[in-house]
Each structure stands twice: as C-alpha cells, then as structure tokens.
Design a protein around this motif. Sequence first.
Motif, PDB file in Angstrom:
ATOM      1  N   LEU A 129      29.068  32.298  44.993  1.00 37.00           N
ATOM      2  CA  LEU A 129      29.985  32.598  43.895  1.00 37.00           C
ATOM      3  C   LEU A 129      31.425  32.656  44.371  1.00 37.00           C
ATOM      4  N   ASP A 130      31.646  33.090  45.601  1.00 36.23           N
ATOM      5  CA  ASP A 130      33.020  33.204  46.102  1.00 36.23           C
ATOM      6  C   ASP A 130      33.554  31.881  46.661  1.00 36.23           C
ATOM      7  N   ASN A 131      32.751  30.805  46.546  1.00 34.86           N
ATOM      8  CA  ASN A 131      33.193  29.486  47.017  1.00 34.86           C
ATOM      9  C   ASN A 131      32.650  28.429  46.062  1.00 34.86           C
ATOM     10  N   LEU A 132      32.950  28.597  44.776  1.00 34.42           N
ATOM     11  CA  LEU A 132      32.340  27.776  43.734  1.00 34.42           C
ATOM     12  C   LEU A 132      32.543  26.282  43.952  1.00 34.42           C
ATOM     13  N   TYR A 133      33.749  25.866  44.269  1.00 34.50           N
ATOM     14  CA  TYR A 133      34.080  24.453  44.258  1.00 34.50           C
ATOM     15  C   TYR A 133      34.143  23.831  45.656  1.00 34.50           C
ATOM     16  N   ALA A 195      33.764  38.566  42.375  1.00 34.79           N
ATOM     17  CA  ALA A 195      33.772  37.973  43.714  1.00 34.79           C
ATOM     18  C   ALA A 195      35.167  37.438  44.025  1.00 34.79           C
ATOM     19  N   GLN A 196      35.527  37.517  45.275  1.00 31.73           N
ATOM     20  CA  GLN A 196      36.838  37.021  45.678  1.00 31.73           C
ATOM     21  C   GLN A 196      36.882  35.496  45.569  1.00 31.73           C
ATOM     22  N   LEU A 219      35.550  41.436  45.545  1.00 27.88           N
ATOM     23  CA  LEU A 219      34.650  41.718  46.660  1.00 27.88           C
ATOM     24  C   LEU A 219      34.167  40.413  47.282  1.00 27.88           C
ATOM     25  N   PRO A 220      33.613  40.474  48.513  1.00 26.05           N
ATOM     26  CA  PRO A 220      33.235  39.235  49.208  1.00 26.05           C
ATOM     27  C   PRO A 220      32.232  38.359  48.460  1.00 26.05           C
ATOM     28  N   GLY A 221      31.282  38.948  47.720  1.00 26.82           N
ATOM     29  CA  GLY A 221      30.269  38.124  47.076  1.00 26.82           C
ATOM     30  C   GLY A 221      29.473  38.900  46.046  1.00 26.82           C
ATOM     31  N   PHE A 222      28.439  38.223  45.491  1.00 30.86           N
ATOM     32  CA  PHE A 222      27.668  38.806  44.400  1.00 30.86           C
ATOM     33  C   PHE A 222      26.859  40.022  44.848  1.00 30.86           C
ATOM     34  N   GLN A 223      26.236  39.943  46.001  1.00 29.48           N
ATOM     35  CA  GLN A 223      25.438  41.070  46.482  1.00 29.48           C
ATOM     36  C   GLN A 223      26.309  42.302  46.716  1.00 29.48           C
ATOM     37  N   ALA A 236      30.168  45.400  36.405  1.00 33.42           N
ATOM     38  CA  ALA A 236      30.262  43.951  36.598  1.00 33.42           C
ATOM     39  C   ALA A 236      29.624  43.222  35.422  1.00 33.42           C
ATOM     40  N   ILE A 237      30.125  42.042  35.135  1.00 26.13           N
ATOM     41  CA  ILE A 237      29.530  41.164  34.130  1.00 26.13           C
ATOM     42  C   ILE A 237      28.522  40.280  34.852  1.00 26.13           C
TER      43      ILE A 237
END
Length: 304
Positions: A129-133, A195-196, A219-223, A236-237
């Motif tokens: 999630l924090d690196n989608l593309y 996520a960031q 934050l760094p990620g989903f977890q 969170a959504i």
Amino acid sequence: MERQDIEVFLALARELHFTRTAERLRLAPASVSQTIKKLERRFGAPLFARSTRRVELTPLGRQLLDELGPAYAQVQTAIARATAAGHGTTGELRLGYMSAAIARHVLPLVDTFHAGAPGCRVTIRETALDNLYGPLRRAEVDLSILPLPVAEPDLTVGPVLLSEAALLAVPAGHRLARRDQVTPEDAAQETFLFAQNLPDYWIEHHLPLTRPSPTITRLPGFQEMLAYVTSGHGVAIVGAQTEQLYPRPGLTCVPFADGPTFDYAIVWRTGALTALASAFLHHAADGSGSSGRGGTPPRHLHGP
C-alpha cells in the motif's frame, strides 16, 4: 468424423444423458440423437446402450472414448496454442495486486485465462500500500490491480474487478465500536491513519469529511495501521474483508451509513500495453462484468 460429431460423442460419453448433453452443447435433443445414430451406422455397432432409465457406453463406445478423447484434447490444445501465438498471447504476463481481498478474484481469472491461452505463463505478486505505483513504473509488473482513485498521468485505469464496502476500523473499546453504523460526522474529530507515500488526492478521496480538516498520521504500511488502531492511536478506513483477512484482537470494523466502497481496478503504464496484457485485460473485463476502460467511478466517503 466431423468436429461436431466428435464433440457430441464426447459430451454424451461424459454426461450419459441426452438432454443434459443437448443443453451443454446448445443443441436440440433430436440433433444429439441423430448424430449418435449416424456414428453408430458408420461404425456398424452401437456406441451407447439406452434404456428408459439410463444411458451407458458399450465396449465399442468405451474404446472410442479412450482413444478419441486424449487425441481430440491434443488437437484442441494445438489449435489454442496456434491461436495464441497468432494473436501475440504467448510468453509471460506479470500481474501485481494490492490487498489479499483481491487475491481470491485474481486467481480464478488467471486459471481461466490459462485455459484459453495455454502458451502463456502468468506470475503474480502482492504489492504494498505504501508503494502503490512503484512496481508498475519500474516495469516489474505489466498490469497491477490497485485501489482507486489512480490519477497519474503515466498510468491508465481499466475495469474495476472488485468493489467492497469501506468500514471504519476502531479499537474494541472505542466509543463507536458498538454502533451498527457510523456517519462521517461521527468520526470527524478522530485521528486518521494512512500508509505513507500515498498521494494526497488518494487520502482526500477516502477521508470521511473535507471540513473540518481531520488530523492525519502516516505510517509505514497497512499492518502498522492496524497495530496503531488496536492500541488506540487513531482510526482507519479499511475494506470489508479486513477482520477476516487480517484478524487482530481488539480490532472492530464498523460500516458507514452511506455505504461507500473501496474499488480495485486494473492499471497499466500508459502506452505500454502488450498484446498478452491486452488479452488478459479483455478477459478480466468480460469475467467481472465491468464497463471497460476507465472503470466504474468509485464513491467518495464524503459524498459525490
């Protein structure tokens, strides 16, 4: 034997029922009977033993099935491979997806795509999630299934494969945890966790309210987001399958009153759609019942 004769015989040999065979092949029952009688005249002996209660293969019918079935399957495979090669649908397709929620939809699509394009190989990988593309832009994947919105000039959005309800994740002891549903106003004063590295437009789209501006923590990620929620550091959504796929003691997910959704669509690098990727794209669009290029517009959490 003509191709239809072979298909009728093989279908009846597996179904052992004239009506079901006709329905499967989209033929009239009389046409199935006529085809079998024609074959039996050709071979000079019955292929099926018929009674009022059942249909069975005769020894000759069993012999023909054992020898013809594998041979016809090889012919079909050869035709499919030649068709795939002619249309450029051979080689390797690298497919990315974000969220375990979409994985159960991706794997059946890959299986049915393989069946129609046996000359290709599809590899899948889960993206963050924090690196989608990033994986798309680095050409590590050819297609990626990502949560909308995606408003990037170098990326093109295709059909939506999954829409799931968006929920508010809160600690189990939170004031909203026992609600049947919440409104955007209920959560207006909360700290929202994201996520960031997510684009500002993505966060704005998923926030319950545009005014007053809520407090946001990245934050760094989903977890990490879920860990912070359970420890009472914010809300969170999340998607509707979060509690099932990422169970955590002390985490509660409450539906929103207006039924917003998380929407996942196929995305690719603009101008870099290969023939194989295009074939999978059309296959996915047909299988998902989506509208095609551009996808289905997702609903904002703060209204249209």
